[in-house]
Design a protein around this motif. Structure first.
Motif, PDB file in Angstrom:
ATOM      1  N   ALA A 147      29.752  35.669  31.146  1.00  0.00           N
ATOM      2  CA  ALA A 147      30.431  36.060  32.380  1.00  0.00           C
ATOM      3  C   ALA A 147      31.284  34.914  32.915  1.00  0.00           C
ATOM      4  O   ALA A 147      31.022  33.741  32.665  1.00  0.00           O
ATOM      5  CB  ALA A 147      29.406  36.485  33.430  1.00  0.00           C
ATOM      6  N   LEU A 148      32.308  35.281  33.676  1.00  0.00           N
ATOM      7  CA  LEU A 148      33.158  34.316  34.358  1.00  0.00           C
ATOM      8  C   LEU A 148      32.789  34.291  35.829  1.00  0.00           C
ATOM      9  O   LEU A 148      32.698  35.335  36.467  1.00  0.00           O
ATOM     10  CB  LEU A 148      34.631  34.702  34.193  1.00  0.00           C
ATOM     11  N   GLY A 149      32.611  33.108  36.378  1.00  0.00           N
ATOM     12  CA  GLY A 149      32.237  32.968  37.775  1.00  0.00           C
ATOM     13  C   GLY A 149      31.623  31.591  37.989  1.00  0.00           C
ATOM     14  O   GLY A 149      31.749  30.709  37.127  1.00  0.00           O
ATOM     15  N   PRO A 150      30.962  31.404  39.097  1.00  0.00           N
ATOM     16  CA  PRO A 150      30.725  32.362  40.174  1.00  0.00           C
ATOM     17  C   PRO A 150      31.910  32.464  41.129  1.00  0.00           C
ATOM     18  O   PRO A 150      32.675  31.525  41.289  1.00  0.00           O
ATOM     19  CB  PRO A 150      29.516  31.756  40.896  1.00  0.00           C
ATOM     20  N   PHE A 151      32.021  33.638  41.774  1.00  0.00           N
ATOM     21  CA  PHE A 151      33.028  33.867  42.802  1.00  0.00           C
ATOM     22  C   PHE A 151      32.324  34.067  44.136  1.00  0.00           C
ATOM     23  O   PHE A 151      31.243  34.660  44.204  1.00  0.00           O
ATOM     24  CB  PHE A 151      33.867  35.106  42.465  1.00  0.00           C
ATOM     25  N   ALA A 152      32.964  33.600  45.204  1.00  0.00           N
ATOM     26  CA  ALA A 152      32.354  33.688  46.528  1.00  0.00           C
ATOM     27  C   ALA A 152      32.477  35.079  47.127  1.00  0.00           C
ATOM     28  O   ALA A 152      31.743  35.410  48.056  1.00  0.00           O
ATOM     29  CB  ALA A 152      32.975  32.664  47.469  1.00  0.00           C
ATOM     30  N   SER A 153      33.401  35.892  46.637  1.00  0.00           N
ATOM     31  CA  SER A 153      33.593  37.231  47.203  1.00  0.00           C
ATOM     32  C   SER A 153      33.911  38.219  46.096  1.00  0.00           C
ATOM     33  O   SER A 153      34.407  37.847  45.019  1.00  0.00           O
ATOM     34  CB  SER A 153      34.727  37.226  48.231  1.00  0.00           C
ATOM     35  N   HIS A 154      33.632  39.474  46.377  1.00  0.00           N
ATOM     36  CA  HIS A 154      33.960  40.541  45.431  1.00  0.00           C
ATOM     37  C   HIS A 154      35.466  40.615  45.227  1.00  0.00           C
ATOM     38  O   HIS A 154      35.955  40.870  44.118  1.00  0.00           O
ATOM     39  CB  HIS A 154      33.426  41.866  45.959  1.00  0.00           C
ATOM     40  N   ARG A 155      36.211  40.362  46.286  1.00  0.00           N
ATOM     41  CA  ARG A 155      37.665  40.461  46.214  1.00  0.00           C
ATOM     42  C   ARG A 155      38.236  39.430  45.241  1.00  0.00           C
ATOM     43  O   ARG A 155      39.110  39.755  44.420  1.00  0.00           O
ATOM     44  CB  ARG A 155      38.248  40.248  47.604  1.00  0.00           C
ATOM     45  N   SER A 156      37.765  38.181  45.325  1.00  0.00           N
ATOM     46  CA  SER A 156      38.284  37.154  44.414  1.00  0.00           C
ATOM     47  C   SER A 156      37.882  37.445  42.976  1.00  0.00           C
ATOM     48  O   SER A 156      38.646  37.190  42.039  1.00  0.00           O
ATOM     49  CB  SER A 156      37.793  35.775  44.838  1.00  0.00           C
TER      50      SER A 156
END
Length: 578
Positions: free
Chosen positions: A333-342
């Motif tokens: 997986a790619l991440g982590p992201f702080a928001s679903h939108r990003s």
């Protein structure tokens, strides 16, 4: 001799240790840009005791207006033989060195001195400035003292020296007023210079509430050491979690005028106890704070609303995998992201970079014969849904994603960069700017993932950071998580401490996903600690970042985040990447 100041507890810079220079100026008028100084008076005090005085007339080089003569009694004849300001200014600035500048209506006096420095080639030392008029308004109620003019305050406190519009006399009177005001600020929870300056900056509405003052005893058992503090409510619930290099100092600040957040004042009113966890250094405190936030989800911490909540972009487990936004860190997986939108934005950019399918339907290994969608006609999909692409033919797209995410290949980034170039070359600058920004965001996400994953893959490493006092802050990290922390004080051999720390460190087993089960925020915090502040690696297995990873593109992404203009400027930035 003035009465000594009250004794204050240790908090910030204790007031008894602060040197104050109480200053008063007499001038030819009211504007520091047009008018001159005719007299300087200053008194230096510390701990309630006078350390020295400075007083002199000054020749302003012009006549003194009659109304000023009537007010101050200083005539043109009196200042004719006095030194000019360029000769007086160095002595005044030397007298101010290392002190807090105090004046009644301080902006007036400090403004004249600052302007004089500019005109006569002197460097303004920018001392902390305390205004006794503002302090009086913050400390005294209007019923108690309707006016905060110097004469009114001197009468209110019954000072021995009464102001008479002569610089040294007014400065002496201001000293007495200052000491009387300082006797009052303790009742407002002000015990340090920092809190005193904050009090004068704020309106009286920001005084500590009665509830705040009543809860000051909660800090009595808190030690003066680095660590984590927890405010607990009437049912033992954790209301708030924080960290500090000095727990006692930080906790006490919640009961003073320095704490102005209404949300935190409400929390203090509910608190019944403050617990503390002493830590070896700031890294351990930061990690423990993150773990406590995740465990207790305290109501009054803003960052605890979704503690540990992150989003990832991951391929699905299908014959023809597609991308989806998930909350669990799957392998690859790619991440982590702080928001679903990003995360969703990164997903769209990835689909421009690698030829994975964009539809969301599940496709069996033997897809039925059907009409392909418009994406196939546009050349953006091989149409596995229509049986026009076999799993073997689809596999290179999946491998392209894996290579990009793991840093084995950055060819997809080159393709996206060429697309920005082409748009800019066609003078479609707005589109080029939009694609450039999305590519920069993707590069940042890839670099973050690759960096954190490499750290989280380490079975064990030991870092040592200078503590600034001749010793070392030590940390044992296993699979991206803090396993042990300690310090080797000055003159203590660090290696025996390191070996003991490793022997007693927590056993951590690797988990699933790119970060092997480590919380992303903790890995990020540890990475910053390891790569800043002069930290050295004492023990470490081979630790490297991928040769064709996103770090190669960090300069390009930085230029984009800084707002490089769209269009041809984007071409120039791309030309300099690598």
């Amino acid at each position: 001799m003035t009465a000594p100041q009250l004794s204050f507890d240790e908090l910030g810079t204790p007031l008894r240790e602060v040197t104050f220079v109480v200053l008063d100026l007499e001038t030819t008028g009211g504007s520091h840009e047009r008018d001159g100084i005719t007299e300087v008076g200053a008194v230096k005090v510390r701990g309630g005791e006078e350390l020295g005085e400075l007083g002199t007339l000054v020749d302003p080089g012009t006549g003194i207006p009659p109304n000023v003569v009537a007010l101050t009694g200083i005539t043109t004849a009196m200042v004719r033989t006095a030194p000019r300001l360029p000769a007086v200014l160095p002595s005044v600035l030397e007298f101010l060195t290392g002190a807090v500048l105090v004046a009644h209506n301080a902006p007036f006096d400090s403004g004249f001195l600052r302007s004089a420095c500019e005109r006569h080639g002197q460097v303004w030392p920018r001392p902390p400035v305390l205004c006794t008029a503002r302090l009086a308004r913050a400390v005294l109620t209007r019923d108690e003292c309707p006016s905060v003019r110097l004469g009114a305050l001197a009468r209110h406190f019954g000072t021995r020296t009464q102001p008479n519009h002569r610089a040294l006399s007014d400065a002496r009177a201001t000293v007495e007023v200052l000491h009387h005001l300082l006797e009052r600020v303790g009742n407002l929870g002000v015990q340090s210079l920092e809190e005193l300056l904050a009090l004068t900056r704020e309106a009286s509405a920001h005084r500590p509430t009665q509830r705040q003052r009543q809860k000051r005893h909660l800090a009595e058992q808190v030690p003066s050491a680095p660590g984590v503090y927890l405010f607990r409510g009437p049912r033992e619930e954790v209301l708030y979690v924080g960290t500090s290099g000095d727990l006692r100092r930080r906790v006490r600040s919640y009961f003073t005028a320095g704490e102005r957040r209404s949300r935190i004042r409400d929390m203090v009113a509910l608190a019944e106890r403050v617990d503390s966890v002493v830590c070896a250094h700031a890294l351990e405190a930061g990690v423990r704070e993150l773990r406590l936030l995740a465990a207790h989800k305290p109501k009054y911490n803003r960052r605890s609303r979704n503690p540990g909540r992150t989003w990832w972009v991951a391929p699905t487990a299908e014959t023809f995998p597609r991308l989806s936004v998930v909350t669990s860190a799957r392998e690859g997986a790619l991440g982590p992201f702080a928001s679903h939108r990003s995360a969703a934005t990164a997903l769209d950019t990835l689909l421009d970079a690698v030829p994975l399918r964009r539809c969301t339907q599940r496709i069996p290994a033997r897809a039925p014969s059907a009409s392909p969608c418009m994406l196939h006609e546009l050349g953006k999909c091989g149409a596995p849904c229509a049986g026009l692409q076999t799993p073997e033919e689809y596999a290179p797209a999946v491998e392209s994603l894996r290579s990009l995410v793991h840093g084995a290949s950055d060819d997809p980034l080159h393709r996206l960069a060429r697309g920005v170039d082409e748009l800019a070359g066609k003078e479609r600058f707005e589109e080029a700017a939009g694609d450039r920004d999305r590519l920069a965001a993707l590069i940042s996400a890839l670099e973050r993932r690759q960096t954190l994953a490499e750290l989280a893959a380490q079975p064990e490493l030991v870092g040592a950071r200078p503590d600034g006092r001749g010793g070392w802050e030590l940390a044992v990290v296993r699979y991206g998580q803090l396993a042990a922390a300690d310090v080797a004080r000055r003159a203590v051999r660090p290696m025996p401490v390191v070996e003991a720390l490793r022997a007693g460190a927590q056993t951590i087993l690797p988990g699933e996903g790119p970060l092997h089960g480590a919380p992303p925020e903790e890995v990020r915090l540890i990475y910053r600690w390891l790569t800043t502040g002069g930290t050295r690696l004492v023990y470490c297995e081979p630790w490297s970042e991928p040769a064709r990873g996103a770090a190669r593109w960090s300069r390009w992404a930085l230029k984009a985040r800084e707002g490089t203009e769209a269009g041809r400027s984007a071409v120039e930035v791309l030309a300099g990447r690598g």
